[in-house]
Design an enzyme around this catalytic site. Structure first.
Site, short mmCIF file in Angstrom:
data_model
loop_
_atom_site.label_atom_id
_atom_site.label_comp_id
_atom_site.label_asym_id
_atom_site.label_seq_id
_atom_site.Cartn_x
_atom_site.Cartn_y
_atom_site.Cartn_z
N LYS A 131 1.04 -1.19 0.34
CA LYS A 131 -0.42 -0.36 0.03
C LYS A 131 0.90 1.16 -0.26
O LYS A 131 1.60 0.98 -0.10
CB LYS A 131 -0.92 -0.39 1.47
CG LYS A 131 -1.86 1.06 1.32
CD LYS A 131 -3.05 0.06 0.85
CE LYS A 131 -3.87 1.47 0.22
NZ LYS A 131 -5.02 0.34 0.28
N1 GLU Z 1 -7.28 0.49 -2.95
C1 GLU Z 1 -8.06 -1.09 -3.15
C2 GLU Z 1 -8.39 -2.00 -2.31
O1 GLU Z 1 -8.04 -1.71 -1.77
C3 GLU Z 1 -7.10 -1.38 -4.75
C4 GLU Z 1 -6.01 -1.54 -4.28
C5 GLU Z 1 -5.51 -2.36 -6.26
O2 GLU Z 1 -6.61 -2.46 -7.08
O3 GLU Z 1 -4.98 -2.96 -6.40
O4 GLU Z 1 -8.22 -2.86 -2.65
#
Ligand code: GLU
Length: 430
Positions: free
Chosen positions: A118
């Site tokens: 993240k």
């Molecule tokens: N931000 C989204 C999540 O928390 C999508 C992450 C992604 O598609 O890599 O799952």
């Protein structure tokens, strides 16, 4: 929140955030259920790498402001790191560690060949002009570019970022790689530059697929049900749209501008237009205003928290009046709140499955970019449904077998897959 819910504290600040402590508490319980190898559990309780960067940006008034950005690569046993980038004023390293851990467990339980990561920048994006946002995104990309790539780490949108942000990210990275287009470095891009049809609505659609299944399992029906949604961004607004199209009554929604209520159900298509024009749900005609805490306590059949983490804790868990909770956000319930709600017979569809639609279609987008062969929207939606409901059904079966709550069952299934893979790969150097 961590203090209220009596979570243990670590002496390392970045491992001490409430979101991460909740995830680890849940992890420890689930590890016991599956009798997880203690050496594997020890490794899974820590992020692999945490990167902190300074992001200088020339503002429109020509002054330079320096923001702080992060990318946390939690675990890459199952494949390249994958997870979104958040722009929000409350972002810090501890939050990003918690979100990266959740991405790892999410990608594993969903059966995707991806690790977990993240990123984020501590900034209020609503206070930036378009030019400032572009400058911030390009410099943040450049600062983390040695650590990302189509086979290394693939970011995506999250709270405060969108397809345009991903387009700037992809452009900056591609230019730094000699000017060759590298669409596979991020997902959630506009379709014109290698995005996937169906990606923008994927998280909201996944939430509704899971909500429908959870209702079915609890002898309820989506048509005619009363639904409350916290958050009206990418996840909440699409969840509202898909539930409305299936005949549900969306009786209350909220966003940063405030909350609104109409017992007969809101006209969602009109509300979406209104939000585009005014920037928020506040003062939508024929509604009563609600505070955020009032919204969570509205009586309904399904409550969909689709905003930020730690919204339901021991302070309000007793006041929630719903039959089902579907977690569109990451970490909206603390672990202690989960226990209270579970005891009260409220069915919880946990975040790692419920909001998995986003990363599932991100995975499809990455595959399409690698193949340079693009799918029809209906194929994307149908494949999403298959993957998300398969994960949900497996976890539900496991919950029934072991007589545990859905969150512990989801975590147990997730750890179990990671454990097998980590044992096979072994420990480097030995
Ligand atoms: N931000 C989204 C999540 O928390 C999508 C992450 C992604 O598609 O890599 O799952």
């Amino acid at each position: 929140m961590s203090v209220h819910d009596n979570l243990p504290a670590s002496n390392e600040a970045h491992l001490n955030g409430p979101l991460f402590l909740n995830a680890i508490q849940n992890f420890n319980e689930a590890a016991k259920v599956i009798n997880c190898d203690p050496n594997i559990a020890e490794r899974l309780r820590r992020p692999r790498r945490c990167l902190t960067v300074s992001v200088p940006v020339r503002m429109d008034d020509q002054s330079v402001k320096v923001f702080t950005g992060y990318r946390v690569q939690y675990n890459s046993t199952l494949g390249p790191y994958k997870g979104g980038i958040r722009y929000h004023q409350n972002v810090d390293l501890a939050e990003v560690v918690g979100l990266a851990a959740l991405m790892t467990f999410k990608n594993s339980v969903l059966g995707l060949p991806l690790g977990g990561a993240k990123g984020g920048v501590c900034v209020d994006p609503t206070q930036l002009s378009r030019a400032e946002k572009q400058g911030l995104t390009r410099r943040y990309t450049s600062e983390i570019s040695a650590f990302v790539g189509p086979n290394k780490d693939i970011p995506a949108p999250d709270v405060g970022t969108d397809p345009q942000t991903m387009a700037w990210f992809m452009d900056t990275y591609s230019n730094e790689q000699g000017g060759y287009a590298q669409p596979g470095v991020v997902t959630g891009k506009p379709v014109e530059i290698g995005g996937s049809l169906g990606r923008n609505h994927a998280t909201g659609l996944g939430v509704i697929y899971v909500c429908e299944r959870a209702m079915e399992m609890n002898q309820m029906k989506m048509a005619g049900s009363r639904i409350v949604i916290q958050g009206f961004g990418n996840v909440g607004s699409f969840a509202a749209k898909f539930a409305y199209e299936r005949g549900a009554r969306i009786v209350a929604v909220s966003d940063v501008s405030g909350g609104i209520f109409n017992g007969d159900g809101l006209n969602v298509p009109e509300l979406i237009k209104y939000v585009k024009q005014t920037g928020g749900v506040k003062n939508f005609p024929n509604t009563q205003p609600l505070s955020n805490s009032q919204l969570l306590e509205v009586e309904c059949d399904a409550l969909l928290p689709c905003a930020l983490e730690n919204q339901i804790d021991t302070h309000n868990a007793e006041k929630i009046k719903t039959k089902i909770i579907v977690e569109g956000a990451n970490g909206p319930l603390t672990n202690a709140a989960t226990k209270i709600l579970d005891k009260r017979g409220i069915f919880i569809a946990p975040d790692v499955i419920a909001n998995g639609g986003g990363v599932i279609v991100s995975y499809f987008e990455w595959v399409q970019d690698i193949m340079s062969f693009f799918w029809e929207e209906q194929d994307v939606d149908a494949k999403l449904k298959g993957v998300i409901l398969k994960a949900f059904d497996n976890v539900y079966k496991f919950k029934q077998e072991k007589n545990i709550d859905m969150r512990t069952a989801a975590m147990a299934a997730s750890i179990s897959r990671l454990e097998k893979a980590m044992l096979l790969r072994g420990l480097y150097p030995r």
